[in-house]
Design a protein around this motif. Structure first.
Motif, PDB file in Angstrom:
ATOM      1  N   HIS A 125       1.098  -1.094   0.101  1.00 22.81           N
ATOM      2  CA  HIS A 125       0.349  -0.008  -0.212  1.00 22.81           C
ATOM      3  C   HIS A 125       0.923   1.243   0.144  1.00 22.81           C
ATOM      4  O   HIS A 125       1.801   1.344   1.239  1.00 22.81           O
ATOM      5  CB  HIS A 125      -0.768  -0.346   1.144  1.00 22.81           C
ATOM      6  CG  HIS A 125      -2.155  -0.907   1.216  1.00 22.81           C
ATOM      7  ND1 HIS A 125      -2.803  -1.179   1.922  1.00 22.81           N
ATOM      8  CD2 HIS A 125      -1.693  -2.010   0.576  1.00 22.81           C
ATOM      9  CE1 HIS A 125      -3.842  -2.439   1.839  1.00 22.81           C
ATOM     10  NE2 HIS A 125      -2.822  -2.662   0.645  1.00 22.81           N
ATOM     11  N   TYR A 126      -0.211   2.451  -0.724  1.00 19.05           N
ATOM     12  CA  TYR A 126       1.329   3.136  -1.071  1.00 19.05           C
ATOM     13  C   TYR A 126       0.358   4.510  -0.005  1.00 19.05           C
ATOM     14  O   TYR A 126      -0.577   4.579   0.131  1.00 19.05           O
ATOM     15  CB  TYR A 126       0.930   3.824  -2.258  1.00 19.05           C
ATOM     16  CG  TYR A 126       2.019   5.119  -2.725  1.00 19.05           C
ATOM     17  CD1 TYR A 126       3.403   5.503  -2.189  1.00 19.05           C
ATOM     18  CD2 TYR A 126       1.156   6.594  -2.903  1.00 19.05           C
ATOM     19  CE1 TYR A 126       3.903   6.474  -2.651  1.00 19.05           C
ATOM     20  CE2 TYR A 126       1.551   7.645  -2.694  1.00 19.05           C
ATOM     21  CZ  TYR A 126       3.001   7.777  -3.076  1.00 19.05           C
ATOM     22  OH  TYR A 126       3.633   8.804  -3.122  1.00 19.05           O
ATOM     23  N   ASN A 127       1.574   5.522   0.638  1.00 21.39           N
ATOM     24  CA  ASN A 127       1.160   6.586   1.924  1.00 21.39           C
ATOM     25  C   ASN A 127       1.953   7.468   1.161  1.00 21.39           C
ATOM     26  O   ASN A 127       2.930   7.816   1.252  1.00 21.39           O
ATOM     27  CB  ASN A 127       1.335   6.569   3.107  1.00 21.39           C
ATOM     28  CG  ASN A 127       1.170   7.048   3.751  1.00 21.39           C
ATOM     29  OD1 ASN A 127       0.773   8.347   3.850  1.00 21.39           O
ATOM     30  ND2 ASN A 127       1.111   7.074   5.197  1.00 21.39           N
ATOM     31  N   GLU A 128       0.809   8.863   0.176  1.00 23.97           N
ATOM     32  CA  GLU A 128       1.209   9.660  -0.600  1.00 23.97           C
ATOM     33  C   GLU A 128       1.703  11.206   0.820  1.00 23.97           C
ATOM     34  O   GLU A 128       2.827  11.379   0.153  1.00 23.97           O
ATOM     35  CB  GLU A 128      -0.127  10.562  -0.687  1.00 23.97           C
ATOM     36  CG  GLU A 128       0.094  11.827  -1.508  1.00 23.97           C
ATOM     37  CD  GLU A 128       0.909  11.606  -3.035  1.00 23.97           C
ATOM     38  OE1 GLU A 128       2.270  11.077  -2.654  1.00 23.97           O
ATOM     39  OE2 GLU A 128       0.024  11.112  -3.912  1.00 23.97           O
ATOM     40  N   ASP A 129       0.991  10.686   2.286  1.00 22.35           N
ATOM     41  CA  ASP A 129       2.033  11.363   3.468  1.00 22.35           C
ATOM     42  C   ASP A 129       3.624  11.572   3.319  1.00 22.35           C
ATOM     43  O   ASP A 129       4.284  12.523   3.179  1.00 22.35           O
ATOM     44  CB  ASP A 129       1.637  11.634   4.470  1.00 22.35           C
ATOM     45  CG  ASP A 129      -0.383  12.531   4.421  1.00 22.35           C
ATOM     46  OD1 ASP A 129      -0.629  13.004   3.175  1.00 22.35           O
ATOM     47  OD2 ASP A 129      -1.425  11.152   5.139  1.00 22.35           O
ATOM     48  N   THR A 130       3.769  10.580   2.832  1.00 15.25           N
ATOM     49  CA  THR A 130       5.077   9.474   3.547  1.00 15.25           C
ATOM     50  C   THR A 130       5.834   9.524   2.092  1.00 15.25           C
ATOM     51  O   THR A 130       6.808   9.300   1.900  1.00 15.25           O
ATOM     52  CB  THR A 130       5.240   8.094   4.301  1.00 15.25           C
ATOM     53  OG1 THR A 130       4.306   7.312   4.286  1.00 15.25           O
ATOM     54  CG2 THR A 130       4.585   8.864   5.947  1.00 15.25           C
ATOM     55  N   ARG A 131       5.187   9.592   1.153  1.00 15.53           N
ATOM     56  CA  ARG A 131       6.413   8.847   0.031  1.00 15.53           C
ATOM     57  C   ARG A 131       6.706   7.777  -0.439  1.00 15.53           C
ATOM     58  O   ARG A 131       7.425   7.234  -0.832  1.00 15.53           O
ATOM     59  CB  ARG A 131       6.357  10.086  -0.499  1.00 15.53           C
ATOM     60  CG  ARG A 131       5.709  11.251  -1.387  1.00 15.53           C
ATOM     61  CD  ARG A 131       6.524  11.912  -1.844  1.00 15.53           C
ATOM     62  NE  ARG A 131       5.985  13.309  -2.251  1.00 15.53           N
ATOM     63  CZ  ARG A 131       6.422  14.307  -2.521  1.00 15.53           C
ATOM     64  NH1 ARG A 131       7.477  14.480  -2.796  1.00 15.53           N
ATOM     65  NH2 ARG A 131       5.816  15.514  -2.765  1.00 15.53           N
ATOM     66  N   THR A 132       6.195   6.775   1.224  1.00 20.50           N
ATOM     67  CA  THR A 132       6.011   5.508   1.079  1.00 20.50           C
ATOM     68  C   THR A 132       5.750   4.301   0.484  1.00 20.50           C
ATOM     69  O   THR A 132       4.310   4.694   1.145  1.00 20.50           O
ATOM     70  CB  THR A 132       6.835   5.015   2.470  1.00 20.50           C
ATOM     71  OG1 THR A 132       6.610   5.274   3.169  1.00 20.50           O
ATOM     72  CG2 THR A 132       8.192   5.966   2.288  1.00 20.50           C
ATOM     73  N   TRP A 133       5.501   3.126   0.823  1.00 21.10           N
ATOM     74  CA  TRP A 133       4.988   1.837   0.725  1.00 21.10           C
ATOM     75  C   TRP A 133       4.726   0.833   1.541  1.00 21.10           C
ATOM     76  O   TRP A 133       6.049   1.121   2.569  1.00 21.10           O
ATOM     77  CB  TRP A 133       5.307   0.639  -1.029  1.00 21.10           C
ATOM     78  CG  TRP A 133       5.031   1.385  -2.617  1.00 21.10           C
ATOM     79  CD1 TRP A 133       5.868   2.654  -2.844  1.00 21.10           C
ATOM     80  CD2 TRP A 133       4.262   1.247  -2.887  1.00 21.10           C
ATOM     81  NE1 TRP A 133       5.025   2.929  -4.430  1.00 21.10           N
ATOM     82  CE2 TRP A 133       3.788   2.137  -4.279  1.00 21.10           C
ATOM     83  CE3 TRP A 133       3.101   0.686  -2.266  1.00 21.10           C
ATOM     84  CZ2 TRP A 133       2.758   2.108  -4.988  1.00 21.10           C
ATOM     85  CZ3 TRP A 133       1.530   0.418  -3.384  1.00 21.10           C
ATOM     86  CH2 TRP A 133       1.214   1.290  -4.707  1.00 21.10           C
TER      87      TRP A 133
END
Ligand code: FAD
Length: 546
Positions: A125-133
């Motif tokens: 899952h991608y997290n836009e806030d941290t720009r990480t998976w």
């Protein structure tokens, strides 16, 4: 620590560990990707479902599993030391040799310390806030990374047939992909093989020597041509080593990265006698020449294709004694080369054995698997062993089996319901920082040649991100739409795209995969490379980078 690594390691408190990049899959692609990530100085972890490395060559241990690519054109080209050290035993290596080779590579480059086997990824899952998976394994452990690199294979999601009663069978049964590590004895046994694709053909021709009785259940016969394998002598290996630069230069230029390249002539430019002589020569030569090195129009012109199909049909009739059986083995619903051509060794002669029976399940469909065997519409067969050689949910199947979610929780499986949409086969819109090595729509062919290029392109992009402090790499909607349209346009006119097969994403055993889709780049590999190189050369301006 550089700026990029610093950003990576400061996020994701709930995750056990953070990396710059997570790679899924430890086959030919994943191993090489890890090697290149290390060179970039990035921290990386590879997760692999299997207990060992090798991907295809770890899993497919079925009897007779081997290359159709020449071994020496298949091995990695990136390391002169490796080329010097490794000695191929056969021109078309069997699975054990290739698994040994890939383990040798893992050891030589000390890759294992960053590879976590028995680690099946269930979601990413991608997290836009941290720009990480965030990647989750089937045991619940979670890991974080800036970049997610999929190296999950095009033929790695095996499918079982949709037949009632599979679980009721009391004898031994196995899908070819999941073949056990312990030897399986066939002596005196009544064996069934369901399927007649490439893996079935290799299995059937190998076990026919030992079985008590073999029954082959065929839905669609496949065109197959002789492999002509042989051991490599010391002298030949010396010659191959000396010619590696020439071999790889050749693969670099050819349409499918093989040593074989289509003959520039049309079937119709030569006399029937010249045509026959050419085809006789190709039929007698080792490897994919008959498919990849044939007249330029056999895969695009219906009449040309009918002529080569007729040639191969005559060969089958010559080799199979019973004309009715020969007729069943000759495909009627597709022309030669429009599906992936299996290469065989005395496959057709197997049907001359008195202890081998071919059952055409179009005539007598399988009704169910019973505790003792298989029931068809006209009879019941008893078996000790059932082999499911029923292939793969190809190209997108391994993606569909992971819950991959991008921006706004968008699911990749939903986005690709009507077919994959990609940019260069490497990026998908709405899934930033996810890079697909050998993804759908990428140039395919002799695999490691294409995979080395794919890995190097991905590595170049990551180097660019590292050097410019970028934390978000994304394809643009326009870029994905244009590439997907381009793939559709390239696919027009290819006879293979008018046929149901794994290459067009059709699998009768998978729900929602009954309709043909354009799954592969239909141009030549050199044009694919040219297009990808152009994106690099203009500084990745076609991507959305931040
Ligand atoms: C029987 C057979 C014969 C072939 N012969 C040839 C040939 O002669 N020439 C040729 O060019 N190609 C051939 N191929 C194609 C072959 O797949 C490629 O050559 C190559 O091995 C693919 O490498 P890869 O690393 O991209 O994928 P794979 O080798 O498929 O490796 C992918 C890995 O990803 C892992 N994985 C997938 N999903 C997950 C997950 N969710 N979590 C963790 N791990 C996961 C899998 O377990 C697998 O180990 C053949 C394929 C098969 C099946």
């Amino acid at each position: 620590m550089d700026a990029l690594t610093e950003t990576f390691t400061s996020t994701g408190a709930a995750r056990s560990q953070e990396y710059d990049a997570i790679v899924i899959g430890a086959g030919v692609s994943g191993l090489y990707q890890l090697y290149r990530l290390r060179e970039l100085g990035l921290t990386a972890r590879v997760f692999e479902s299997g207990t060992g490395v090798g991907g295809t060559w770890y899993w497919n241990r079925y009897p007779g599993a081997r290359f159709d690519s020449e071994s020496w054109s298949y091995g990695y080209s990136f390391s002169p030391d490796l080329l010097e050290e490794w000695t191929w035993q056969e021109h078309f290596a069997g699975q054990p040799e290739t698994e040994r080779y890939l383990n040798y590579v893992a050891d030589k480059f000390d890759l294992r310390r960053d590879i976590q086997c028995s680690s099946h990824v269930t979601s990413a899952h991608y997290n836009e806030d941290t720009r990480t998976w965030t990647v989750t394994l089937d045991d619940g452990r979670r890991y974080g990374a800036r970049f997610l690199i999929t190296a999950i294979g095009v033929l790695s999601a095996p499918t079982m047939p949709r037949i009632a009663g599979v679980e009721t069978f009391k004898g031994q049964s196995c899908h070819t992909h999941y073949w056990p590590k312990q030897p399986v004895s066939f002596t005196g046994k009544r064996v069934a093989v369901i399927g007649t694709g490439a893996t079935a053909i290799q299995t059937i021709q190998t076990i026919a020597k030992d079985v008590g009785h073999l029954t082959v259940f065929q839905r669609t016969p496949n065109w197959a041509a002789p492999l002509h394998n042989a051991r490599i002598t010391d002298e030949e290996m010396r010659d191959i080593r000396a010619r590696y630069p020439e071999i790889f230069a050749r693969c670099y230029e050819t349409n499918g990265c093989f040593i074989h390249q289509p003959d520039p002539r049309s079937v119709f430019e030569v006399t029937p006698e010249e045509r026959e002589a050419f085809w006789e020569r190709l039929y007698a030569e080792p490897g994919f020449g008959i498919w990849q090195g044939n007249f330029r129009d056999i895969l695009v012109d219906r009449e040309a294709n009918a002529l080569i199909s007729d040639f191969i049909a005559r060969k089958i009739r010559q080799r199979v004694k019973d004309p009715a059986v020969a007729d069943k083995l000759i495909p009627k619903n597709h022309g030669f080369g429009t599906r992936r051509v299996p290469l065989e060794t005395h496959y057709f002669e197997v049907y001359n054995q008195p202890n081998v029976k071919l059952v055409d399940i179009n005539e007598t469909p399988i009704e169910c698997i019973t505790p003792t065997g298989i029931r068809t519409s006209d009879t019941e067969y008893a078996f000790d062993l059932i082999i499911y050689a029923t292939g793969f949910d190809a190209i997108t199947g391994s993606f569909d089996r992971i819950d991959i979610r991008g921006v706004d929780d968008r699911r990749l499986k939903d986005e690709w319901r009507d077919g994959p949409q990609t940019y260069l086969g490497i990026l998908a819109e709405g899934f930033p920082n996810m890079l697909m090595v050998m993804g759908p729509h990428a140039g395919l062919g002799n695999f490691p040649r294409a995979a080395e290029y794919s890995v190097e392109w991905v590595t170049g992009l990551l180097r660019h991100a590292r050097d410019n402090g970028l934390t978000r790499i994304a394809a643009t909607p326009a870029g994905v739409a244009a590439w997907t349209d381009h793939i559709a346009a390239l696919g027009k006119g290819l006879l293979s795209n008018e046929i149901d097969s794994w290459m067009t994403g059709v699998n009768q055993n998978v729900e929602g995969k009954q309709v043909r889709r354009i799954m592969r780049y239909g141009g030549t590999f050199p044009s694919f490379r040219q297009q990808c190189d152009a994106v690099t050369a203009n500084g990745y301006r076609d991507l959305a980078l931040a």
